[in-house]
Design a protein around this motif. Structure first.
Motif, PDB file in Angstrom:
ATOM      1  N   GLU A  81    -121.465  32.362  31.111  1.00 23.09           N
ATOM      2  CA  GLU A  81    -121.077  33.403  30.154  1.00 23.09           C
ATOM      3  C   GLU A  81    -121.579  33.041  28.770  1.00 23.09           C
ATOM      4  OE1 GLU A  81    -120.731  36.294  28.857  1.00 23.09           O
ATOM      5  OE2 GLU A  81    -119.026  36.807  30.111  1.00 23.09           O
ATOM      6  N   THR A  82    -122.643  33.701  28.359  1.00 23.97           N
ATOM      7  CA  THR A  82    -123.266  33.398  27.071  1.00 23.97           C
ATOM      8  C   THR A  82    -123.290  34.611  26.139  1.00 23.97           C
ATOM      9  OG1 THR A  82    -125.439  33.904  28.013  1.00 23.97           O
ATOM     10  CG2 THR A  82    -124.730  31.582  28.043  1.00 23.97           C
ATOM     11  N   ARG A  83    -122.607  35.682  26.510  1.00 23.50           N
ATOM     12  CA  ARG A  83    -122.615  36.876  25.661  1.00 23.50           C
ATOM     13  C   ARG A  83    -121.811  36.630  24.386  1.00 23.50           C
ATOM     14  NH1 ARG A  83    -120.463  41.268  29.777  1.00 23.50           N
ATOM     15  NH2 ARG A  83    -119.136  39.498  30.288  1.00 23.50           N
ATOM     16  N   ASP A  84    -122.118  37.414  23.363  1.00 23.94           N
ATOM     17  CA  ASP A  84    -121.463  37.317  22.064  1.00 23.94           C
ATOM     18  C   ASP A  84    -120.354  38.367  21.979  1.00 23.94           C
ATOM     19  OD1 ASP A  84    -120.728  37.069  19.415  1.00 23.94           O
ATOM     20  OD2 ASP A  84    -122.570  37.946  18.632  1.00 23.94           O
ATOM     21  N   PHE A  85    -119.123  37.912  21.834  1.00 21.52           N
ATOM     22  CA  PHE A  85    -117.964  38.800  21.749  1.00 21.52           C
ATOM     23  C   PHE A  85    -117.403  38.860  20.334  1.00 21.52           C
ATOM     24  CE2 PHE A  85    -118.145  37.231  26.098  1.00 21.52           C
ATOM     25  CZ  PHE A  85    -117.985  38.394  26.845  1.00 21.52           C
ATOM     26  N   SER A  86    -118.185  38.437  19.341  1.00 21.92           N
ATOM     27  CA  SER A  86    -117.659  38.308  17.977  1.00 21.92           C
ATOM     28  C   SER A  86    -117.255  39.647  17.357  1.00 21.92           C
ATOM     29  CB  SER A  86    -118.667  37.591  17.082  1.00 21.92           C
ATOM     30  OG  SER A  86    -119.882  38.323  17.031  1.00 21.92           O
ATOM     31  N   ALA A  87    -117.670  40.767  17.922  1.00 27.33           N
ATOM     32  CA  ALA A  87    -117.277  42.078  17.387  1.00 27.33           C
ATOM     33  C   ALA A  87    -115.805  42.387  17.664  1.00 27.33           C
ATOM     34  CB  ALA A  87    -118.157  43.172  17.973  1.00 27.33           C
ATOM     35  N   TYR A  88    -115.214  41.691  18.621  1.00 23.50           N
ATOM     36  CA  TYR A  88    -113.806  41.911  18.944  1.00 23.50           C
ATOM     37  C   TYR A  88    -112.912  41.072  18.041  1.00 23.50           C
ATOM     38  CZ  TYR A  88    -114.981  44.364  23.266  1.00 23.50           C
ATOM     39  OH  TYR A  88    -115.455  45.272  24.167  1.00 23.50           O
ATOM     40  N   PRO A  89    -111.727  41.591  17.701  1.00 21.81           N
ATOM     41  CA  PRO A  89    -110.767  40.769  16.948  1.00 21.81           C
ATOM     42  C   PRO A  89    -110.324  39.561  17.778  1.00 21.81           C
ATOM     43  CG  PRO A  89    -110.109  43.097  16.966  1.00 21.81           C
ATOM     44  CD  PRO A  89    -111.253  42.947  17.936  1.00 21.81           C
ATOM     45  N   ALA A  90    -110.026  38.480  17.099  1.00 19.64           N
ATOM     46  CA  ALA A  90    -109.631  37.245  17.788  1.00 19.64           C
ATOM     47  C   ALA A  90    -108.418  37.464  18.690  1.00 19.64           C
ATOM     48  CB  ALA A  90    -109.338  36.146  16.773  1.00 19.64           C
ATOM     49  N   PHE A  91    -107.439  38.282  18.265  1.00 21.93           N
ATOM     50  CA  PHE A  91    -106.241  38.473  19.088  1.00 21.93           C
ATOM     51  C   PHE A  91    -106.568  39.205  20.388  1.00 21.93           C
ATOM     52  CE2 PHE A  91    -106.157  42.484  16.788  1.00 21.93           C
ATOM     53  CZ  PHE A  91    -105.659  43.391  17.728  1.00 21.93           C
ATOM     54  N   VAL A  92    -107.562  40.108  20.371  1.00 22.43           N
ATOM     55  CA  VAL A  92    -107.961  40.813  21.601  1.00 22.43           C
ATOM     56  C   VAL A  92    -108.596  39.822  22.568  1.00 22.43           C
ATOM     57  CG1 VAL A  92    -109.515  42.569  22.553  1.00 22.43           C
ATOM     58  CG2 VAL A  92    -108.205  43.054  20.482  1.00 22.43           C
ATOM     59  N   LEU A  93    -109.498  39.001  22.056  1.00 21.14           N
ATOM     60  CA  LEU A  93    -110.139  37.985  22.901  1.00 21.14           C
ATOM     61  C   LEU A  93    -109.118  36.982  23.430  1.00 21.14           C
ATOM     62  CD1 LEU A  93    -113.407  37.328  20.892  1.00 21.14           C
ATOM     63  CD2 LEU A  93    -113.172  38.521  23.069  1.00 21.14           C
ATOM     64  N   ALA A  94    -108.203  36.557  22.564  1.00 26.85           N
ATOM     65  CA  ALA A  94    -107.186  35.599  22.996  1.00 26.85           C
ATOM     66  C   ALA A  94    -106.299  36.200  24.078  1.00 26.85           C
ATOM     67  CB  ALA A  94    -106.344  35.141  21.806  1.00 26.85           C
ATOM     68  N   ALA A  95    -105.914  37.457  23.929  1.00 30.25           N
ATOM     69  CA  ALA A  95    -105.075  38.111  24.941  1.00 30.25           C
ATOM     70  C   ALA A  95    -105.827  38.234  26.262  1.00 30.25           C
ATOM     71  CB  ALA A  95    -104.628  39.485  24.445  1.00 30.25           C
ATOM     72  N   PHE A  96    -107.089  38.617  26.198  1.00 30.38           N
ATOM     73  CA  PHE A  96    -107.895  38.743  27.414  1.00 30.38           C
ATOM     74  C   PHE A  96    -108.071  37.381  28.074  1.00 30.38           C
ATOM     75  CE2 PHE A  96    -112.141  39.399  29.512  1.00 30.38           C
ATOM     76  CZ  PHE A  96    -111.689  40.262  30.499  1.00 30.38           C
ATOM     77  N   ASN A  97    -108.367  36.360  27.269  1.00 35.14           N
ATOM     78  CA  ASN A  97    -108.518  35.014  27.820  1.00 35.14           C
ATOM     79  C   ASN A  97    -107.205  34.478  28.370  1.00 35.14           C
ATOM     80  OD1 ASN A  97    -111.297  34.688  27.439  1.00 35.14           O
ATOM     81  ND2 ASN A  97    -111.003  34.197  25.288  1.00 35.14           N
ATOM     82  N   ALA A  98    -106.086  34.845  27.761  1.00 32.52           N
ATOM     83  CA  ALA A  98    -104.777  34.441  28.295  1.00 32.52           C
ATOM     84  C   ALA A  98    -104.541  35.072  29.662  1.00 32.52           C
ATOM     85  CB  ALA A  98    -103.661  34.822  27.322  1.00 32.52           C
ATOM     86  N   LEU A  99    -104.872  36.362  29.791  1.00 34.01           N
ATOM     87  CA  LEU A  99    -104.738  37.033  31.093  1.00 34.01           C
ATOM     88  C   LEU A  99    -105.567  36.323  32.150  1.00 34.01           C
ATOM     89  CD1 LEU A  99    -104.057  39.503  32.990  1.00 34.01           C
ATOM     90  CD2 LEU A  99    -106.190  40.472  32.153  1.00 34.01           C
ATOM     91  N   LEU A 100    -106.823  36.034  31.824  1.00 33.89           N
ATOM     92  CA  LEU A 100    -107.706  35.390  32.795  1.00 33.89           C
ATOM     93  C   LEU A 100    -107.234  33.970  33.126  1.00 33.89           C
ATOM     94  CD1 LEU A 100    -111.184  36.593  31.491  1.00 33.89           C
ATOM     95  CD2 LEU A 100    -109.822  37.524  33.371  1.00 33.89           C
TER      96      LEU A 100
END
Length: 165
Positions: free
Chosen positions: A29-48
């Motif tokens: 996984e090398t895609r850039d997700f920086s356009a998303y807010p940190a809390f959205v990424l953290a929530a998604f990563n917490a789910l996973l």
């Protein structure tokens, strides 16, 4: 252990390993997700992370006591759903394209998830007709605390990596 239980355990572990290969900042996984807010990424990563570590705990429960088939079926559906959302460009959407390897692993994950859900359905039905002794399955607190710390470390690492940091 009967064959069906063994299949569920193997599918839970295989699904977790497949998911772990796709952690942001890793080899796939090398895609850039920086356009998303940190809390959205953290929530998604917490789910996973909960899905992956929870699947390992479920694998142990299924292997040892034959319990957890209903949750295993649910986990299979969540695995498949997460991958289908990504493959369908629903969420997460990034400006960088998905690599061929990531796409292949996600399609593999869809197959593993569906197989897990299907393999877990029969045992889940038969388990629901049996009497339950009333005790909830639980982890020893040191193991639970270690898993919680591991989950936190994974979420922080994956979120920072997904944001390009």
């Amino acid at each position: 252990m009967n064959v069906r239980r063994l299949v569920v355990v193997v599918l839970l572990v295989a699904s977790t390993v497949n998911l772990a290969l796709m952690v942001p900042g890793g080899f796939v996984e090398t895609r850039d997700f920086s356009a998303y807010p940190a809390f959205v990424l953290a929530a998604f990563n917490a789910l996973l992370t909960v899905l992956g570590l929870g699947s390992l705990v479920l694998a142990v429960a299924v292997a040892r006591k034959g319990r957890g088939h209903g949750l295993s079926a649910l986990a299979g559906l969540v695995f498949a759903g997460v991958y289908l959302l990504d493959l369908g460009a629903v969420f997460p959407v990034t400006p960088s394209p998905m690599s061929a390897l990531l796409s292949a692993l996600e399609w593999l994950g869809v197959g593993l998830g569906v197989a897990l859900a299907v393999a877990s359905i029969g045992p889940a039905r038969s388990a629901s007709t049996r009497a339950v002794d009333g005790r909830a399955a639980s982890l020893p607190w040191p193991l639970g605390a270690a898993l919680a710390l591991l989950a936190l470390a994974i979420v922080v690492f994956a979120t920072r990596a997904a944001m390009g940091g």
